[in-house]
Design a protein around this motif. Structure first.
Motif: not given
Length: 140
Positions: A115-135
């Protein structure tokens, strides 16, 4: 041995990468370093479970050897030996039951890790999406 599984990262090598991430031989190659302590605990629990199972088997063998030996002895020693065999058998069964409980704990720890590994994947995805919005906001 390394069947691919669909994890949060997906892809055909995700099963392979999780196998490497879950080993303690390559701790820094793959996997979340925050989960390293949990992985070490899971690995140590595996040793505890196998040790308990071996110890339980050894106690059962000792009880059986005492039972066989006591058959050739006189009645006085036979009475005591019967009770000692019963105690050794009880210890063996208790250790076996404890090993089952430890295995259950280990299974729960592995579920937590997944479950923690799944959450880690979601965190990475959130960061990628956040960077895209920021750019995109920078380009406006």
């Amino acid at each position: 041995m390394f069947r691919s599984r669909t994890l949060a990262g997906g892809g055909p090598l995700s099963g392979f990468s999780s196998k490497i991430a879950h080993t303690t031989r390559f701790p820094s190659l793959l996997g979340n370093q925050d989960l390293r302590a949990l992985q070490d605990l899971i690995t140590d629990e595996k040793g505890v479970v196998s040790g308990l199972q071996k110890l339980s088997l050894d106690w059962a063998k000792a009880a059986d050897a005492l039972r066989v030996w006591s058959l050739s002895e006189d009645d006085d020693l036979g009475d005591i030996s019967t009770q000692a065999v019963a105690m050794l058998s009880h210890i063996s069964q208790s250790l076996d039951q404890f090993a089952l409980h430890e295995q259950s704990v280990r299974t729960h720890l592995k579920d937590i890790r997944s479950k923690e590994e799944g959450l880690d994947g979601l965190r990475r995805h959130r960061r990628v999406v956040g960077r895209g919005i920021w750019r995109r906001n920078l380009l406006k």
